[in-house]
Design a protein around this motif. Structure first.
Motif, PDB file in Angstrom:
ATOM      1  N   GLU A  52       0.373  14.525   0.742  1.00 29.67           N
ATOM      2  CA  GLU A  52       0.003  14.085   2.086  1.00 29.67           C
ATOM      3  C   GLU A  52       0.435  15.047   3.189  1.00 29.67           C
ATOM      4  OE1 GLU A  52       1.687  10.415   3.593  1.00 29.67           O
ATOM      5  OE2 GLU A  52       3.513  10.712   2.451  1.00 29.67           O
ATOM      6  N   THR A  60       0.068  -3.399   8.328  1.00 33.33           N
ATOM      7  CA  THR A  60      -0.999  -2.843   7.484  1.00 33.33           C
ATOM      8  C   THR A  60      -2.051  -3.916   7.201  1.00 33.33           C
ATOM      9  OG1 THR A  60       0.574  -1.320   6.563  1.00 33.33           O
ATOM     10  CG2 THR A  60      -1.437  -1.640   5.307  1.00 33.33           C
ATOM     11  N   CYS A  94       0.850  -1.196   0.000  1.00 34.55           N
ATOM     12  CA  CYS A  94       0.000   0.000   0.000  1.00 34.55           C
ATOM     13  C   CYS A  94       0.894   1.257   0.000  1.00 34.55           C
ATOM     14  CB  CYS A  94      -0.848   0.092   1.267  1.00 34.55           C
ATOM     15  SG  CYS A  94      -1.838  -1.344   1.600  1.00 34.55           S
ATOM     16  N   GLY A  95       0.348   2.350  -0.537  1.00 35.58           N
ATOM     17  CA  GLY A  95       0.988   3.672  -0.402  1.00 35.58           C
ATOM     18  C   GLY A  95       2.412   3.709  -0.906  1.00 35.58           C
ATOM     19  N   THR A  96       3.276   4.300  -0.086  1.00 37.76           N
ATOM     20  CA  THR A  96       4.691   4.421  -0.439  1.00 37.76           C
ATOM     21  C   THR A  96       5.309   3.049  -0.700  1.00 37.76           C
ATOM     22  OG1 THR A  96       5.000   6.501   0.707  1.00 37.76           O
ATOM     23  CG2 THR A  96       6.920   5.091   0.569  1.00 37.76           C
ATOM     24  N   SER A  97       4.910   2.065   0.088  1.00 33.09           N
ATOM     25  CA  SER A  97       5.459   0.714  -0.093  1.00 33.09           C
ATOM     26  C   SER A  97       5.052   0.160  -1.456  1.00 33.09           C
ATOM     27  CB  SER A  97       4.958  -0.212   1.023  1.00 33.09           C
ATOM     28  OG  SER A  97       5.357   0.288   2.270  1.00 33.09           O
ATOM     29  N   LEU A 142       2.907  11.795  -3.951  1.00 31.04           N
ATOM     30  CA  LEU A 142       2.271  11.361  -2.692  1.00 31.04           C
ATOM     31  C   LEU A 142       2.844  12.157  -1.513  1.00 31.04           C
ATOM     32  CD1 LEU A 142       0.422   9.456  -1.058  1.00 31.04           C
ATOM     33  CD2 LEU A 142       2.294   7.819  -0.983  1.00 31.04           C
ATOM     34  N   LYS A 143       4.182  12.325  -1.512  1.00 29.64           N
ATOM     35  CA  LYS A 143       4.802  13.067  -0.401  1.00 29.64           C
ATOM     36  C   LYS A 143       4.266  14.487  -0.364  1.00 29.64           C
ATOM     37  CE  LYS A 143       6.017  10.639   1.621  1.00 29.64           C
ATOM     38  NZ  LYS A 143       6.249   9.218   1.498  1.00 29.64           N
ATOM     39  N   SER A 171       6.244  -3.611   3.429  1.00 28.97           N
ATOM     40  CA  SER A 171       5.533  -2.817   4.434  1.00 28.97           C
ATOM     41  C   SER A 171       6.505  -2.242   5.451  1.00 28.97           C
ATOM     42  CB  SER A 171       4.514  -3.704   5.156  1.00 28.97           C
ATOM     43  OG  SER A 171       3.872  -2.991   6.181  1.00 28.97           O
ATOM     44  N   GLN A 172       6.350  -0.964   5.732  1.00 29.16           N
ATOM     45  CA  GLN A 172       7.158  -0.361   6.795  1.00 29.16           C
ATOM     46  C   GLN A 172       6.795  -0.989   8.131  1.00 29.16           C
ATOM     47  OE1 GLN A 172       7.860   1.564  10.190  1.00 29.16           O
ATOM     48  NE2 GLN A 172       5.830   2.081   9.442  1.00 29.16           N
ATOM     49  N   SER A 173       5.501  -0.929   8.444  1.00 26.79           N
ATOM     50  CA  SER A 173       5.037  -1.308   9.784  1.00 26.79           C
ATOM     51  C   SER A 173       4.944  -2.813   9.979  1.00 26.79           C
ATOM     52  CB  SER A 173       3.652  -0.716  10.028  1.00 26.79           C
ATOM     53  OG  SER A 173       2.744  -1.224   9.050  1.00 26.79           O
ATOM     54  N   VAL A 177       4.869  10.533  10.115  1.00 29.03           N
ATOM     55  CA  VAL A 177       3.843   9.707   9.468  1.00 29.03           C
ATOM     56  C   VAL A 177       4.210   9.416   8.008  1.00 29.03           C
ATOM     57  CG1 VAL A 177       1.447   9.754   8.643  1.00 29.03           C
ATOM     58  CG2 VAL A 177       1.945  10.247  11.029  1.00 29.03           C
ATOM     59  N   ALA A 178       4.780  10.409   7.322  1.00 28.29           N
ATOM     60  CA  ALA A 178       5.161  10.186   5.927  1.00 28.29           C
ATOM     61  C   ALA A 178       6.408   9.296   5.871  1.00 28.29           C
ATOM     62  CB  ALA A 178       5.442  11.528   5.262  1.00 28.29           C
ATOM     63  N   ALA A 179       6.321   8.238   5.114  1.00 28.17           N
ATOM     64  CA  ALA A 179       7.462   7.313   5.009  1.00 28.17           C
ATOM     65  C   ALA A 179       8.575   7.962   4.200  1.00 28.17           C
ATOM     66  CB  ALA A 179       7.006   6.031   4.344  1.00 28.17           C
TER      67      ALA A 179
HETATM   68  C1  F6R Z   1       3.008   7.539   2.933  1.00 24.23           C
HETATM   69  C2  F6R Z   1       2.910   6.375   3.800  1.00 24.23           C
HETATM   70  C3  F6R Z   1       1.841   5.385   3.520  1.00 24.23           C
HETATM   71  C4  F6R Z   1       2.337   3.963   3.814  1.00 24.23           C
HETATM   72  C5  F6R Z   1       1.174   2.965   3.685  1.00 24.23           C
HETATM   73  C6  F6R Z   1       1.620   1.542   3.876  1.00 24.23           C
HETATM   74  O1  F6R Z   1       4.077   8.367   3.301  1.00 24.23           O
HETATM   75  O2  F6R Z   1       3.650   6.226   4.730  1.00 24.23           O
HETATM   76  O3  F6R Z   1       1.364   5.497   2.227  1.00 24.23           O
HETATM   77  O4  F6R Z   1       3.350   3.645   2.905  1.00 24.23           O
HETATM   78  O5  F6R Z   1       0.196   3.278   4.634  1.00 24.23           O
HETATM   79  O6  F6R Z   1       2.156   1.335   5.145  1.00 24.23           O
HETATM   80  P1  F6R Z   1       3.165   0.164   5.440  1.00 24.23           P
HETATM   81  O7  F6R Z   1       4.374   0.390   4.629  1.00 24.23           O
HETATM   82  O8  F6R Z   1       3.414   0.240   6.921  1.00 24.23           O
HETATM   83  O9  F6R Z   1       2.477  -1.119   5.047  1.00 24.23           O
END
Ligand code: F6R
Length: 592
Positions: free
Chosen positions: A472, A346, A294-297, A468-469, A341-343, A391-393
């Motif tokens: 957001e 998700t 999702c998103g940045t990932s 996106l950056k 995924s960062q976290s 919050v922004a990756a």
């Molecule tokens: C944008 C951002 C989001 C995450 C997205 C997925 O700066 O951080 O778009 O990339 O919510 O989150 P993760 O990577 O944690 O699965």
């Protein structure tokens, strides 16, 4: 996103100040209200809507008595952000208090049944059914653990729950399904939380209970019980992130601190080379790869697709997690499904991962060790960005790219790309040396209402991420486009009020992108070009230019050209007086 904490101290000191500190550490997840419950002959609850410090001034949490308790930051999903909807929630006799992270799909039916039985509800949340159910089952003769277990059997949806009851004092009971939860052993007490940063100041030995397991915290320790109530032995994992790592270290915002840490994030992630080599060997032959994120990932995943197809010649799809259900039907035993995924929490990505596990080999590339996706995936690579609070990756995106480049390069046996990767930290540091110049340039763009980002090939996902950056954190409407798509619609929107950011590194696509640059110039667009140092043609056709080391090829460009775009978004946000670390309506971890 909701954050939960529970703590029981070994000695009978007041726990409220500790709970308050822990819950403050979860602010980065995003929230709209907060609350605490402690026990001292009765359950005491204080809560409110708004900023943590404001609610503390109104409620004075430090006055709360009791050596154990629970706390919560709420990010509204079911029920508006109000005082009544803030957690902890109680049953109607104030016997059971609960904090909850997640969403319950069948709470309305449960609530109707309970109302028929005479229960009264105060909030419009899904959570409030939980303390009512627990109280009901305790009244039927179950202890707190049994009542929590029976309650979870009724719940459909996702949850991490911590419960306490005045009928069984000196105990916290916690469990989870599809929502994160950790327990931690500290010098002065025992903790439960939705995320490790919450407790880092107090505890570093961490266990993550599996779904369906129940954690029981008393002043003498933590026990984990399986579905049948049998004790499970687990070895805690030591978390070596220092509390300082999660603080700003003199920077104005976490975001700029994290952008500055990117060359380190690349260096550290390059340390995963041997591990990635081993994983590629274990996975063996792969006929098809599919990225899910999702998103940045997701933007990092598009780069992954281009890399794998161009370097390894393996067919590769990329799909947004929440849109993956049809593609999922085509996954089979020859497919490797890669989750970025960062976290690692998700929700949509996690659900897709569970689906993929039924048919295919799965690999998660995740920044947070011990997160749900690291446990679900058959293989796991940890990006080494450290905790990301903004919050922004930013640094986690660059670290994801590093892991993806290593994976694709090693899979394809392409030593050249691996060698180029080792120079990326130097290229990023060079960009950072230009940050004052980029700050000056940014001042000319804060007026914009719309902006376009154009890139081709490997620069296309950079354009998506740049847009996106910008949107957001600055709230400027921005679109990232494949430069070749321009004439198929968006060109109609270009005029002398619209900034167009063109990403044009040297390489195969240079000439074609230059044609697109000239097209927007002819419509009077305000052009900011990110190009190679000494690219006179690009400079002559632009109003502003940001130059990157000319050794950076188009293939490696995503790791370097994304950095000035992050800086522009950051500085424009500061100019506009917004907080780049906490954009409105957004949360760091999306577990619902
Ligand atoms: C944008 C951002 C989001 C995450 C997205 C997925 O700066 O951080 O778009 O990339 O919510 O989150 P993760 O990577 O944690 O699965």
């Amino acid at each position: 996103m909701c954050g939960i904490v529970g703590c029981i101290l070994k000695e009978k000191k007041d726990v409220a100040p500790i709970l308050f500190e822990c819950i403050k550490n979860l602010e980065y997840r995003g929230y709209d209200s907060i609350g605490l419950a402690t026990y001292d002959n009765a359950i005491h609850v204080k809560k409110g809507k708004g900023d943590i410090r404001k609610v503390d001034r109104e409620q004075n949490f430090s006055n709360m008595k009791g050596f154990y308790g629970i706390a919560h930051t709420r990010w509204a999903s079911t029920g508006k952000p109000t005082h009544e909807n803030a957690h902890p929630h109680l049953d109607d006799s104030n016997t059971v208090a609960v904090v909850h992270n997640g969403t319950l799909e069948n709470y309305l039916e449960i609530r109707e049944d309970l109302i028929e039985e005479g229960h009264e509800f105060i909030s419009t949340t899904d959570t409030e059914v939980i303390p009512h159910l627990i109280k009901k089952f305790m009244d039927e003769g179950l202890d707190l653990e049994g009542a929590v277990r029976k309650c979870t059997k009724k719940l459909e949806g996702s949850y991490a729950i911590v419960a306490m009851s005045k009928d069984e004092p000196n105990k916290l009971v916690a469990t989870r399904k599809d929502s994160p939860l950790i327990v931690a052993f500290g010098k002065d007490g025992y903790f439960v939380a939705s995320d490790t940063p919450a407790v880092l100041d107090y505890a570093r030995e961490v266990i993550r209970p599996k779904e369906g397991e129940i954690a029981i915290l008393t002043k003498d320790g933590i026990e984990i019980h399986d579905k049948n109530g049998k004790k499970v032995r687990k070895t805690p994992q030591h978390i070596d992130w220092s509390p300082e790592m999660a603080k700003k270290e003199g920077f104005d915002h976490f975001m700029i601190k994290e952008i500055t840490e990117q060359s380190l994030a690349v260096k550290h992630t390059l340390g995963q080379k041997a591990n990635i080599k081993r994983i590629i060997k274990e996975i063996g032959d792969v006929k098809r790869i599919c990225f899910v994120a999702c998103g940045t990932s997701y933007h990092a995943s598009i780069t992954g697709k281009y890399l794998i197809e161009s370097l390894a010649g393996i067919a590769c799809d990329v799909v947004i997690a929440s849109e993956s259900k049809y593609t999922a039907r085509t996954w089979d035993e020859d497919t490797l499904v890669i989750f970025i995924s960062q976290s690692g929490e998700t929700f949509d990505s996690l659900m897709a991962l569970k689906e993929a596990n039924k048919t295919s080999n799965t690999l998660a590339i995740v920044n947070v060790a011990g997160s749900a996706m690291t446990e679900e995936a058959k293989y796991f690579i940890q990006t080494q960005a450290g905790p990301e609070i903004g919050v922004a990756a930013t640094k986690t995106y660059i670290a994801q790219l590093t892991a993806i480049y290593l994976f694709a390069g090693l899979m394809a046996g392409n030593d050249k790309i691996i060698e180029e990767l080792s120079r990326v930290p130097k290229y990023i540091d060079e960009v950072m040396k230009e940050k004052d110049k980029i700050k000056e340039i940014s001042k000319r763009y804060d007026f914009a209402e719309n902006a376009f980002y154009l890139g081709r090939g490997f620069s296309y996902p950079i354009a998506l991420e740049g847009a996106l950056k910008l949107k957001e954190i600055t709230y400027i409407h921005a679109e990232g486009y494949a430069a070749g798509e321009l004439k198929h619609g968006p060109l109609a929107l270009i005029d002398e009020k619209v900034p167009v950011i063109v990403i044009i590194p040297p390489g195969d696509d240079y000439k074609k992108t230059m044609v697109n640059l000239e097209e927007v110039k002819a419509r009077g667009a305000i052009i900011l070009t990110v190009c190679a140092k000494g690219d006179k043609k690009a400079a002559d056709n632009s109003i502003d230019v940001i130059e990157i080391n000319s050794e950076v090829t188009d293939i490696i460009a995503p790791l370097v050209y994304a950095v000035p775009l992050q800086l522009i978004s950051y500085y424009v946000t500061c100019d506009k007086g917004y907080d780049p670390d906490k954009p409105r309506n957004l949360a760091k971890v999306i577990t619902v």
